[in-house]
Design a protein around this motif. Sequence first.
Motif, PDB file in Angstrom:
ATOM      1  N   PRO A 281       0.814  -1.227   0.000  1.00 59.02           N
ATOM      2  CA  PRO A 281       0.000   0.000   0.000  1.00 59.02           C
ATOM      3  C   PRO A 281       0.843   1.270   0.000  1.00 59.02           C
ATOM      4  N   LEU A 282       1.955   1.274   0.729  1.00 58.82           N
ATOM      5  CA  LEU A 282       2.826   2.445   0.732  1.00 58.82           C
ATOM      6  C   LEU A 282       3.464   2.647  -0.644  1.00 58.82           C
ATOM      7  N   LEU A 283       3.821   1.550  -1.300  1.00 59.51           N
ATOM      8  CA  LEU A 283       4.416   1.665  -2.627  1.00 59.51           C
ATOM      9  C   LEU A 283       3.418   2.254  -3.624  1.00 59.51           C
ATOM     10  N   ILE A 284       2.142   1.930  -3.468  1.00 63.07           N
ATOM     11  CA  ILE A 284       1.112   2.526  -4.329  1.00 63.07           C
ATOM     12  C   ILE A 284       1.068   4.031  -4.132  1.00 63.07           C
ATOM     13  N   VAL A 285       1.107   4.474  -2.878  1.00 60.91           N
ATOM     14  CA  VAL A 285       1.100   5.913  -2.586  1.00 60.91           C
ATOM     15  C   VAL A 285       2.337   6.585  -3.175  1.00 60.91           C
ATOM     16  N   ILE A 286       3.484   5.929  -3.054  1.00 60.30           N
ATOM     17  CA  ILE A 286       4.721   6.494  -3.602  1.00 60.30           C
ATOM     18  C   ILE A 286       4.634   6.622  -5.121  1.00 60.30           C
ATOM     19  N   ARG A 287       4.114   5.606  -5.769  1.00 60.14           N
ATOM     20  CA  ARG A 287       3.958   5.667  -7.225  1.00 60.14           C
ATOM     21  C   ARG A 287       3.007   6.796  -7.632  1.00 60.14           C
ATOM     22  N   LEU A 288       1.942   7.000  -6.884  1.00 59.34           N
ATOM     23  CA  LEU A 288       1.016   8.093  -7.194  1.00 59.34           C
ATOM     24  C   LEU A 288       1.678   9.450  -6.991  1.00 59.34           C
ATOM     25  N   GLU A 289       2.480   9.585  -5.944  1.00 61.87           N
ATOM     26  CA  GLU A 289       3.178  10.848  -5.704  1.00 61.87           C
ATOM     27  C   GLU A 289       4.205  11.127  -6.790  1.00 61.87           C
ATOM     28  N   GLU A 290       4.709  10.072  -7.421  1.00 62.18           N
ATOM     29  CA  GLU A 290       5.650  10.226  -8.528  1.00 62.18           C
ATOM     30  C   GLU A 290       4.937  10.368  -9.875  1.00 62.18           C
ATOM     31  N   PHE A 291       3.593  10.407  -9.834  1.00 58.10           N
ATOM     32  CA  PHE A 291       2.759  10.500 -11.044  1.00 58.10           C
ATOM     33  C   PHE A 291       2.951   9.280 -11.953  1.00 58.10           C
TER      34      PHE A 291
ATOM     35  N   TYR B  41       1.132   6.576 -12.610  1.00 58.89           N
ATOM     36  CA  TYR B  41      -0.182   5.975 -12.423  1.00 58.89           C
ATOM     37  C   TYR B  41      -0.239   4.533 -12.917  1.00 58.89           C
ATOM     38  N   SER B  42       0.504   4.230 -13.955  1.00 58.64           N
ATOM     39  CA  SER B  42       0.531   2.851 -14.447  1.00 58.64           C
ATOM     40  C   SER B  42       1.154   1.927 -13.408  1.00 58.64           C
ATOM     41  N   GLY B  43       2.262   2.370 -12.801  1.00 55.81           N
ATOM     42  CA  GLY B  43       2.896   1.549 -11.775  1.00 55.81           C
ATOM     43  C   GLY B  43       1.995   1.339 -10.575  1.00 55.81           C
ATOM     44  N   ALA B  44       1.304   2.391 -10.139  1.00 54.80           N
ATOM     45  CA  ALA B  44       0.384   2.256  -9.009  1.00 54.80           C
ATOM     46  C   ALA B  44      -0.767   1.317  -9.351  1.00 54.80           C
ATOM     47  N   THR B  45      -1.266   1.407 -10.578  1.00 54.24           N
ATOM     48  CA  THR B  45      -2.371   0.547 -10.985  1.00 54.24           C
ATOM     49  C   THR B  45      -1.952  -0.910 -11.020  1.00 54.24           C
ATOM     50  N   VAL B  46      -0.740  -1.180 -11.491  1.00 59.98           N
ATOM     51  CA  VAL B  46      -0.264  -2.561 -11.561  1.00 59.98           C
ATOM     52  C   VAL B  46      -0.136  -3.159 -10.164  1.00 59.98           C
ATOM     53  N   VAL B  47       0.436  -2.408  -9.226  1.00 63.69           N
ATOM     54  CA  VAL B  47       0.573  -2.914  -7.859  1.00 63.69           C
ATOM     55  C   VAL B  47      -0.801  -3.172  -7.245  1.00 63.69           C
ATOM     56  N   ALA B  48      -1.736  -2.248  -7.462  1.00 63.43           N
ATOM     57  CA  ALA B  48      -3.085  -2.429  -6.928  1.00 63.43           C
ATOM     58  C   ALA B  48      -3.777  -3.632  -7.557  1.00 63.43           C
ATOM     59  N   ALA B  49      -3.596  -3.817  -8.860  1.00 63.44           N
ATOM     60  CA  ALA B  49      -4.211  -4.957  -9.532  1.00 63.44           C
ATOM     61  C   ALA B  49      -3.622  -6.271  -9.040  1.00 63.44           C
ATOM     62  N   LEU B  50      -2.318  -6.301  -8.815  1.00 61.81           N
ATOM     63  CA  LEU B  50      -1.689  -7.516  -8.294  1.00 61.81           C
ATOM     64  C   LEU B  50      -2.206  -7.833  -6.893  1.00 61.81           C
ATOM     65  N   MET B  51      -2.344  -6.802  -6.058  1.00 57.07           N
ATOM     66  CA  MET B  51      -2.897  -7.027  -4.725  1.00 57.07           C
ATOM     67  C   MET B  51      -4.322  -7.551  -4.796  1.00 57.07           C
ATOM     68  N   LEU B  52      -5.104  -7.012  -5.739  1.00 56.31           N
ATOM     69  CA  LEU B  52      -6.487  -7.455  -5.888  1.00 56.31           C
ATOM     70  C   LEU B  52      -6.545  -8.916  -6.313  1.00 56.31           C
ATOM     71  N   MET B  53      -5.717  -9.299  -7.278  1.00 56.50           N
ATOM     72  CA  MET B  53      -5.736 -10.685  -7.766  1.00 56.50           C
ATOM     73  C   MET B  53      -5.276 -11.660  -6.686  1.00 56.50           C
TER      74      MET B  53
END
Length: 291
Positions: free
Chosen positions: A243-253, A255-267
């Motif tokens: 979850p922290l890595l998702i926030v870091i990716r969003l702060e770095e703009f 968005y693709s990286g944050a989406t991939v991490v979130a999708a992997l967590m969801l799966m």
Amino acid sequence: MTRRKAFKQPSVIPGFGLAMGFTLAYLGLVVLVPLSALVLRSASIGPSEFFAHASDPRVLGALRLSFGASLAAACLNAVFGFLIAWVLVRYRFPGRRAVDAVIDLPFALPTAVAGIALTALYAPNGWVGQLFAPGSVLGGLFGAGGLRIAYTPLGIVVALTFVSLPFVVRTVQPVLEEFDAELEQAAATLGANRRQIVRRVILPSVLPALLTGFALALARSVGEYGSVIFIAGNIPYVSEIAPLLIVIRLEEFDYSGATVVAALMLMISFAMLLVINLIQAWSRRRYGHGA
């Protein structure tokens, strides 16, 4: 006319159609729409880019830590949560109501406050952390360097165990309260010892509820953020959660990286919950108990 009357039976619950429509609409807006947006966003990323983000060692390390620590915390709570529920149901002692109320404290306590309190306790100079510091009696059991709890993966497990404990206790406790103690007496009359009574009489009745509490604790731990970031140390490849890595990716703009991490967590979460539900279904068929 007769068919029409037979089809339109009066509902047991007044306003069932309206209530069901509101339920489905609310569920769709709160749960299905965000998940659908995440899936669509993930699908818009090309396979090569998706795999590049997913195979990043930092992402793999964060996912491994998040799900590994969550699984460890859920397993700990499955054991000790069952024991706590057993004590609260089967024994009467001074302060029992206070202990029962304290179990719900993680529900009411803001996660950031919990994280700060746990960090203050388990830091090297904290009340608990200094007991395991180098040179201390307990620290000597773990070598010259002692045992460091805060700012390590162990601290993450401690935080996740704290926030997810009530889910196991509150799920198992009602089942134990409804359990018929005469079954234990009958088993003892037939010659069963305490271990056999627990394994063959009590545990089969509690197992579905225990698995439900385990699943809830696991789901709560996987998405935990506030109580972890203070005690984790947030060191990449060491104590950085997904979850922290998702926030870091969003702060770095990114968005693709944050989406991939979130999708992997969801799966991964869906896969783990599916396995737990299959085990629950098997336990109900095996022991004939509902939950």
